[in-house]
Design a protein around this motif. Structure first.
Motif, PDB file in Angstrom:
ATOM      1  N   GLN A 105      40.880  51.821 -18.423  1.00 23.31           N
ATOM      2  CA  GLN A 105      40.622  51.875 -19.881  1.00 23.31           C
ATOM      3  C   GLN A 105      41.141  53.185 -20.523  1.00 23.31           C
ATOM      4  OE1 GLN A 105      36.552  50.777 -20.342  1.00 23.31           O
ATOM      5  NE2 GLN A 105      36.772  48.767 -19.290  1.00 23.31           N
ATOM      6  N   LEU A 106      40.723  54.196 -19.889  1.00 25.11           N
ATOM      7  CA  LEU A 106      41.063  55.328 -20.434  1.00 25.11           C
ATOM      8  C   LEU A 106      42.669  55.812 -20.505  1.00 25.11           C
ATOM      9  CD1 LEU A 106      38.166  57.613 -18.889  1.00 25.11           C
ATOM     10  CD2 LEU A 106      38.154  56.728 -21.055  1.00 25.11           C
ATOM     11  N   LEU A 107      43.364  55.141 -19.497  1.00 24.14           N
ATOM     12  CA  LEU A 107      44.563  55.613 -19.354  1.00 24.14           C
ATOM     13  C   LEU A 107      45.415  54.555 -20.607  1.00 24.14           C
ATOM     14  CD1 LEU A 107      45.440  55.657 -15.468  1.00 24.14           C
ATOM     15  CD2 LEU A 107      45.646  57.605 -17.211  1.00 24.14           C
ATOM     16  N   ALA A 108      44.723  53.467 -20.686  1.00 23.81           N
ATOM     17  CA  ALA A 108      45.262  52.568 -21.739  1.00 23.81           C
ATOM     18  C   ALA A 108      45.285  53.250 -23.138  1.00 23.81           C
ATOM     19  CB  ALA A 108      44.799  51.250 -21.698  1.00 23.81           C
ATOM     20  N   VAL A 109      44.091  54.014 -23.515  1.00 23.81           N
ATOM     21  CA  VAL A 109      43.802  54.614 -24.632  1.00 23.81           C
ATOM     22  C   VAL A 109      44.758  55.574 -24.885  1.00 23.81           C
ATOM     23  CG1 VAL A 109      42.315  56.109 -26.100  1.00 23.81           C
ATOM     24  CG2 VAL A 109      41.589  53.922 -25.058  1.00 23.81           C
ATOM     25  N   ALA A 110      44.863  56.499 -23.667  1.00 25.68           N
ATOM     26  CA  ALA A 110      45.766  57.694 -23.666  1.00 25.68           C
ATOM     27  C   ALA A 110      47.209  57.284 -23.902  1.00 25.68           C
ATOM     28  CB  ALA A 110      45.645  58.449 -22.433  1.00 25.68           C
ATOM     29  N   GLY A 111      47.755  56.207 -23.543  1.00 31.50           N
ATOM     30  CA  GLY A 111      49.102  55.687 -23.982  1.00 31.50           C
ATOM     31  C   GLY A 111      49.408  55.340 -25.369  1.00 31.50           C
ATOM     32  N   GLU A 123      53.371  60.988 -16.600  1.00 33.91           N
ATOM     33  CA  GLU A 123      52.959  60.540 -15.215  1.00 33.91           C
ATOM     34  C   GLU A 123      51.487  60.887 -15.153  1.00 33.91           C
ATOM     35  OE1 GLU A 123      55.907  61.792 -12.535  1.00 33.91           O
ATOM     36  OE2 GLU A 123      57.434  60.634 -13.486  1.00 33.91           O
ATOM     37  N   TRP A 124      50.757  60.065 -14.435  1.00 35.13           N
ATOM     38  CA  TRP A 124      49.137  60.384 -14.166  1.00 35.13           C
ATOM     39  C   TRP A 124      48.918  60.385 -12.720  1.00 35.13           C
ATOM     40  CZ3 TRP A 124      46.323  61.776 -18.537  1.00 35.13           C
ATOM     41  CH2 TRP A 124      46.849  61.429 -19.784  1.00 35.13           C
ATOM     42  N   THR A 125      48.049  61.498 -12.238  1.00 31.69           N
ATOM     43  CA  THR A 125      47.708  61.636 -11.039  1.00 31.69           C
ATOM     44  C   THR A 125      45.985  61.961 -11.106  1.00 31.69           C
ATOM     45  OG1 THR A 125      49.751  62.605 -10.345  1.00 31.69           O
ATOM     46  CG2 THR A 125      47.730  62.725  -8.783  1.00 31.69           C
ATOM     47  N   ILE A 126      45.223  60.821 -10.258  1.00 32.21           N
ATOM     48  CA  ILE A 126      43.820  60.923 -10.094  1.00 32.21           C
ATOM     49  C   ILE A 126      43.730  61.488  -8.920  1.00 32.21           C
ATOM     50  CG2 ILE A 126      41.584  59.871 -10.352  1.00 32.21           C
ATOM     51  CD1 ILE A 126      43.119  57.779 -12.333  1.00 32.21           C
ATOM     52  N   VAL A 127      42.740  62.876  -8.714  1.00 28.76           N
ATOM     53  CA  VAL A 127      42.543  63.134  -7.404  1.00 28.76           C
ATOM     54  C   VAL A 127      41.104  62.976  -7.283  1.00 28.76           C
ATOM     55  CG1 VAL A 127      42.619  64.990  -5.808  1.00 28.76           C
ATOM     56  CG2 VAL A 127      44.290  64.658  -7.324  1.00 28.76           C
ATOM     57  N   SER A 128      40.455  62.301  -6.114  1.00 31.86           N
ATOM     58  CA  SER A 128      39.190  62.135  -5.885  1.00 31.86           C
ATOM     59  C   SER A 128      38.367  62.786  -4.642  1.00 31.86           C
ATOM     60  CB  SER A 128      38.983  60.546  -6.111  1.00 31.86           C
ATOM     61  OG  SER A 128      39.148  59.906  -7.315  1.00 31.86           O
ATOM     62  N   GLY A 129      37.281  62.997  -4.601  1.00 29.18           N
ATOM     63  CA  GLY A 129      36.689  63.594  -3.412  1.00 29.18           C
ATOM     64  C   GLY A 129      36.606  65.095  -3.615  1.00 29.18           C
ATOM     65  N   ARG A 130      35.327  65.569  -3.193  1.00 31.27           N
ATOM     66  CA  ARG A 130      34.906  66.760  -3.434  1.00 31.27           C
ATOM     67  C   ARG A 130      35.936  67.813  -2.653  1.00 31.27           C
ATOM     68  NH1 ARG A 130      29.755  67.121  -5.357  1.00 31.27           N
ATOM     69  NH2 ARG A 130      29.667  65.788  -7.541  1.00 31.27           N
ATOM     70  N   VAL A 181      39.565  64.757 -10.600  1.00 36.47           N
ATOM     71  CA  VAL A 181      40.351  65.675 -11.545  1.00 36.47           C
ATOM     72  C   VAL A 181      41.609  64.885 -11.795  1.00 36.47           C
ATOM     73  CG1 VAL A 181      41.874  66.727  -9.612  1.00 36.47           C
ATOM     74  CG2 VAL A 181      41.585  67.752 -11.975  1.00 36.47           C
ATOM     75  N   LEU A 182      41.880  64.649 -13.293  1.00 35.62           N
ATOM     76  CA  LEU A 182      43.017  63.957 -13.682  1.00 35.62           C
ATOM     77  C   LEU A 182      43.985  64.708 -14.405  1.00 35.62           C
ATOM     78  CD1 LEU A 182      42.493  60.691 -15.398  1.00 35.62           C
ATOM     79  CD2 LEU A 182      44.085  62.113 -16.521  1.00 35.62           C
ATOM     80  N   ILE A 183      45.273  64.560 -14.077  1.00 38.21           N
ATOM     81  CA  ILE A 183      46.520  65.477 -14.086  1.00 38.21           C
ATOM     82  C   ILE A 183      47.602  64.515 -14.975  1.00 38.21           C
ATOM     83  CG2 ILE A 183      48.285  67.024 -13.469  1.00 38.21           C
ATOM     84  CD1 ILE A 183      46.397  67.291 -10.688  1.00 38.21           C
ATOM     85  N   ALA A 184      47.788  65.075 -16.132  1.00 40.98           N
ATOM     86  CA  ALA A 184      48.875  64.512 -16.977  1.00 40.98           C
ATOM     87  C   ALA A 184      50.244  65.312 -16.824  1.00 40.98           C
ATOM     88  CB  ALA A 184      48.405  64.312 -18.402  1.00 40.98           C
ATOM     89  N   ARG A 185      51.139  64.844 -16.314  1.00 41.82           N
ATOM     90  CA  ARG A 185      52.385  65.748 -16.550  1.00 41.82           C
ATOM     91  C   ARG A 185      53.719  64.790 -16.941  1.00 41.82           C
ATOM     92  NH1 ARG A 185      51.703  63.179 -11.317  1.00 41.82           N
ATOM     93  NH2 ARG A 185      53.489  62.416 -10.548  1.00 41.82           N
ATOM     94  N   ALA A 186      54.664  65.571 -17.359  1.00 41.22           N
ATOM     95  CA  ALA A 186      55.895  65.104 -17.887  1.00 41.22           C
ATOM     96  C   ALA A 186      57.010  65.702 -16.989  1.00 41.22           C
ATOM     97  CB  ALA A 186      55.966  65.681 -19.392  1.00 41.22           C
ATOM     98  N   PRO A 187      58.093  64.683 -16.599  1.00 38.91           N
ATOM     99  CA  PRO A 187      59.034  65.233 -15.823  1.00 38.91           C
ATOM    100  C   PRO A 187      59.816  66.456 -16.430  1.00 38.91           C
ATOM    101  CG  PRO A 187      59.340  62.888 -16.215  1.00 38.91           C
ATOM    102  CD  PRO A 187      58.124  63.399 -17.287  1.00 38.91           C
ATOM    103  N   ALA A 200      47.745  63.314 -25.288  1.00 40.44           N
ATOM    104  CA  ALA A 200      47.224  62.371 -24.485  1.00 40.44           C
ATOM    105  C   ALA A 200      45.862  62.591 -23.625  1.00 40.44           C
ATOM    106  CB  ALA A 200      48.276  61.841 -23.211  1.00 40.44           C
ATOM    107  N   LEU A 201      45.534  63.705 -23.259  1.00 39.65           N
ATOM    108  CA  LEU A 201      44.449  64.121 -22.535  1.00 39.65           C
ATOM    109  C   LEU A 201      43.385  64.337 -23.577  1.00 39.65           C
ATOM    110  CD1 LEU A 201      45.878  66.884 -20.194  1.00 39.65           C
ATOM    111  CD2 LEU A 201      44.459  64.998 -19.631  1.00 39.65           C
ATOM    112  N   SER A 202      43.742  64.593 -25.107  1.00 40.31           N
ATOM    113  CA  SER A 202      42.794  64.617 -25.866  1.00 40.31           C
ATOM    114  C   SER A 202      42.461  63.370 -26.427  1.00 40.31           C
ATOM    115  CB  SER A 202      43.263  65.210 -27.225  1.00 40.31           C
ATOM    116  OG  SER A 202      43.545  66.876 -26.999  1.00 40.31           O
TER     117      SER A 202
END
Length: 212
Positions: A105-111, A123-130, A181-187, A200-202
């Protein structure tokens, strides 16, 4: 390429008026792309979004795939203001992870966030785990130590020494025990890529804030 459903079009001309590059004109009550201006289409989708009859489609953007907007549900100004001014930087996180559906849902809004030249370059990367996040913090601390040793003025301005000292005492002031942690990156080389990521992060932060 813009396509028009003649059967659906009412000839109101809204699409012609809203086109930012002025490539549409009404011919016998039907909006058509001026042949000599075809290359000026920036694929923004304004004509598709503005058409009250859903008569226009754009390559890769059929009218029936566009989300309908119920304007009666748009928050009042004071509600929107409250959402914005009540957002804060989070430094205390719950241990409960965010579920996959919420991330979707959050990625859809950010789009829907604005991006330079009407591109959607992110492009989005979600990293999970302490453990993984702690590893990222460790790399950040190593970089900070390098900047401190190099006498980088940014290291002093951003209090890198304090962050490194806290890390050495077992206090992670980078990830702060967040579950993700969620990372937004552009080529590389994308025009205004960093700005598109920030926008997009805002959007995502406000959408996440509204979900608690």
């Amino acid at each position: 390429m813009i396509a028009v459903s003649v059967d659906s079009c009412s000839g109101c001309g809204i699409c012609v008026r809203t086109c930012p590059t002025g490539i549409l004109q009404l011919e016998q009550g039907i909006p058509l792309v001026v042949r000599s201006l075809r290359r000026m289409c920036i694929q923004c989708g304004h004509c598709v979004a503005a058409c009250p009859a859903g008569a226009l489609s754009l390559s890769g953007m059929p009218a029936d795939t566009c989300q309908p907007i119920d304007r009666k549900r748009i928050p009042a100004p004071d509600q929107t203001d409250l959402l914005c001014v009540s957002r804060r930087s989070i430094r205390l996180f719950q241990e409960t992870p965010v579920d996959r559906e919420t991330f979707k849902q959050l990625l859809a809004v950010a789009g829907y966030a604005p991006s330079g030249k009407n591109w959607q370059p992110l492009e989005w990367t979600i990293v999970s785990g302490r453990e993984r996040l702690s590893h990222i913090s460790a790399m950040a601390v190593e970089w900070m130590q390098d900047r401190i040793a190099a006498g980088d003025p940014v290291a002093r301005m951003m209090y890198f020494k304090g962050v490194v000292t806290a890390w050495e005492r077992g206090n992670d002031q980078i990830m702060r025990n967040a579950p993700h942690v969620l990372i937004a990156r552009a080529p590389h080389g994308t025009p205004a890529g960093s700005i598109a990521a920030a926008c997009a992060l805002s959007y995502m932060e406000l959408a996440a804030h509204s979900r608690g």
